[in-house]
Write an enzyme that holds these catalytic residues in place. Sequence first.
Site, PDB file in Angstrom:
ATOM      1  N   LYS A  97       1.660  -9.515  -0.152  1.00 43.11           N
ATOM      2  CA  LYS A  97       0.218  -9.269  -0.038  1.00 43.11           C
ATOM      3  C   LYS A  97      -0.624 -10.495  -0.396  1.00 43.11           C
ATOM      4  O   LYS A  97      -1.694 -10.709   0.159  1.00 43.11           O
ATOM      5  CB  LYS A  97      -0.173  -8.073  -0.890  1.00 43.11           C
ATOM      6  CG  LYS A  97       0.373  -6.773  -0.303  1.00 43.11           C
ATOM      7  CD  LYS A  97      -0.454  -5.582  -0.701  1.00 43.11           C
ATOM      8  CE  LYS A  97      -0.111  -4.381   0.156  1.00 43.11           C
ATOM      9  NZ  LYS A  97       1.220  -3.822  -0.166  1.00 43.11           N
ATOM     10  N   GLU A 119      -9.816  -1.813  -0.698  1.00 37.69           N
ATOM     11  CA  GLU A 119      -9.208  -0.510  -0.959  1.00 37.69           C
ATOM     12  C   GLU A 119      -7.834  -0.756  -1.560  1.00 37.69           C
ATOM     13  O   GLU A 119      -7.252  -1.818  -1.372  1.00 37.69           O
ATOM     14  CB  GLU A 119      -9.060   0.251   0.367  1.00 37.69           C
ATOM     15  CG  GLU A 119      -7.772  -0.034   1.157  1.00 37.69           C
ATOM     16  CD  GLU A 119      -7.634  -1.439   1.748  1.00 37.69           C
ATOM     17  OE1 GLU A 119      -8.642  -2.182   1.743  1.00 37.69           O
ATOM     18  OE2 GLU A 119      -6.516  -1.794   2.180  1.00 37.69           O
ATOM     19  N   SER A 386       9.862  -7.379   1.269  1.00 39.85           N
ATOM     20  CA  SER A 386       8.406  -7.525   1.130  1.00 39.85           C
ATOM     21  C   SER A 386       7.954  -7.642  -0.318  1.00 39.85           C
ATOM     22  O   SER A 386       6.904  -8.220  -0.595  1.00 39.85           O
ATOM     23  CB  SER A 386       7.692  -6.361   1.811  1.00 39.85           C
ATOM     24  OG  SER A 386       8.202  -5.126   1.341  1.00 39.85           O
TER      25      SER A 386
HETATM   26  C1  LIG Z   1       1.902  -2.793   0.552  1.00 42.76           C
HETATM   27  C2  LIG Z   1       3.341  -3.005   0.673  1.00 42.76           C
HETATM   28  C3  LIG Z   1       4.053  -2.696   1.857  1.00 42.76           C
HETATM   29  C4  LIG Z   1       3.435  -2.034   3.052  1.00 42.76           C
HETATM   30  O1  LIG Z   1       2.375  -2.700   3.635  1.00 42.76           O
HETATM   31  P1  LIG Z   1       2.487  -3.447   5.054  1.00 42.76           P
HETATM   32  O2  LIG Z   1       1.062  -3.757   5.349  1.00 42.76           O
HETATM   33  O3  LIG Z   1       3.094  -2.493   6.014  1.00 42.76           O
HETATM   34  O4  LIG Z   1       3.309  -4.652   4.845  1.00 42.76           O
HETATM   35  C5  LIG Z   1       5.406  -2.993   1.910  1.00 42.76           C
HETATM   36  N1  LIG Z   1       6.048  -3.537   0.858  1.00 42.76           N
HETATM   37  C6  LIG Z   1       5.416  -3.842  -0.288  1.00 42.76           C
HETATM   38  C7  LIG Z   1       6.192  -4.455  -1.397  1.00 42.76           C
HETATM   39  C8  LIG Z   1       4.033  -3.597  -0.421  1.00 42.76           C
HETATM   40  O5  LIG Z   1       3.420  -3.906  -1.565  1.00 42.76           O
END
Ligand SMILES: *Cc1c(COP(=O)(O)O)cnc(C)c1O
Length: 406
Positions: A97, A119, A386
């Site tokens: 993020k 948000e 992610s």
């Molecule tokens: C917020 C988040 C996601 C999902 O958000 P995307 O916009 O689909 O990437 C996935 N993994 C983590 C670790 C997150 O914090």
Amino acid sequence: MKTLNEAKQNEKQTGRYGKDFGGQYIPETLMTELEKVTKVFNDLKDDPKFKAELNDLLVNYANRPSLLYYAKNMTEDLGGAKIYLKREDLNHTGAHKINNVIGQALLAKHLGKKRLIAETGAGQHGVATATIAALMGMECEIFMGKEDTDRQKLNVYRMELLGAKVHPVTSGSMVLKDAVNATLQEWASRSEDTFYVMGSAVGPAPFPAIVKHFQSVISKESKQQLQSKEGRLPDMVVACVGGGSNAIGSFADYIDDPSVKLVGVEAAGKGVDTDRTAATIERGTVGIFHGMKSLFMQNDDGQIDPVYSISAGLDYPGVGPEHAALAQEGRAQYVGITDDEAVQAFEYIAREEGIVAAIESCHAVAYVEKIAPKMSKDQIIVCTLSGRGDKDVASIAKYKGVDIDE
Ligand SMILES: *Cc1c(COP(=O)(O)O)cnc(C)c1O
């Protein structure tokens, strides 16, 4: 020269994906503001000075480039394709993020804005936005469903620690979708000094394009890194999909390489055939919400349905418009992974590789566990992690019936 009318039509086209996903479905009061955001983004995105400014923060603050790690143990255990993990979990604040938030905060700065609003669902995007606001000396206010503020007290405190003000949203069902509405309303009522930092590749144009641009650093890096390690492209790229920002960033640089299979993994929750799911592409229908035309979980009257997943980050009732288009065109494939499968992957990657990955990311890992053994040893998968999973340890322990004192 183009007439004003033609220019307007072109602009509408630029926010479109596939036949007609995307667009700008917002109150008139926000149109001027979106035009300003579009202009500053188009003016700056390829500007060498802006790129240097962005790169400096990505390298020196966010810890980029993130590693492309060869998961030897998983590869050997699964006995098929070679598996590489793109380690977004190693970024500052522990997820992808930050890439997007740094980029949007810089746009805000160039627009002369002094206040960031955003948000948040579980709090991940709120924490990332509060982090950058602190770094840049900007005011920060976060809108979060009242239900979520009660469930995620630690992240509320974290945002306050970083100097942000958190507003519990009490409209609707008091969750993420209501927080997005509240943030859009706040922006419409006070835009002179305020920038809305959109948390995923969703919302009215140009946000899906902006978020993709700033997250595409993931695939630009992975492509180069794999080139130097293996001298070629991967056969498959896998990433989890909530709104779709880490996935679109992981796909971006490969979309024009037809030999690379792109797989987005949605949260199936208790199963795609149950009411307790967040598999929007598989189960959703075309609708208009949060300023965009895309696929949503909704009833026949267009009321947004509640969604469910064990992972708060994938618990969104819509999906970014470019994913809806990539699915429609068949360029990317979208699959569902259940809570049980994701939890199993959470334990698997911890034991095999010594990595505690976010439960969101473990949806992608679970798919890799299924597909890698069916591929040959000379094929390569790049899977995006992610985020890191420290935040999930307590809730997974509870899911497994383990009693731990917090
Ligand atoms: C917020 C988040 C996601 C999902 O958000 P995307 O916009 O689909 O990437 C996935 N993994 C983590 C670790 C997150 O914090």
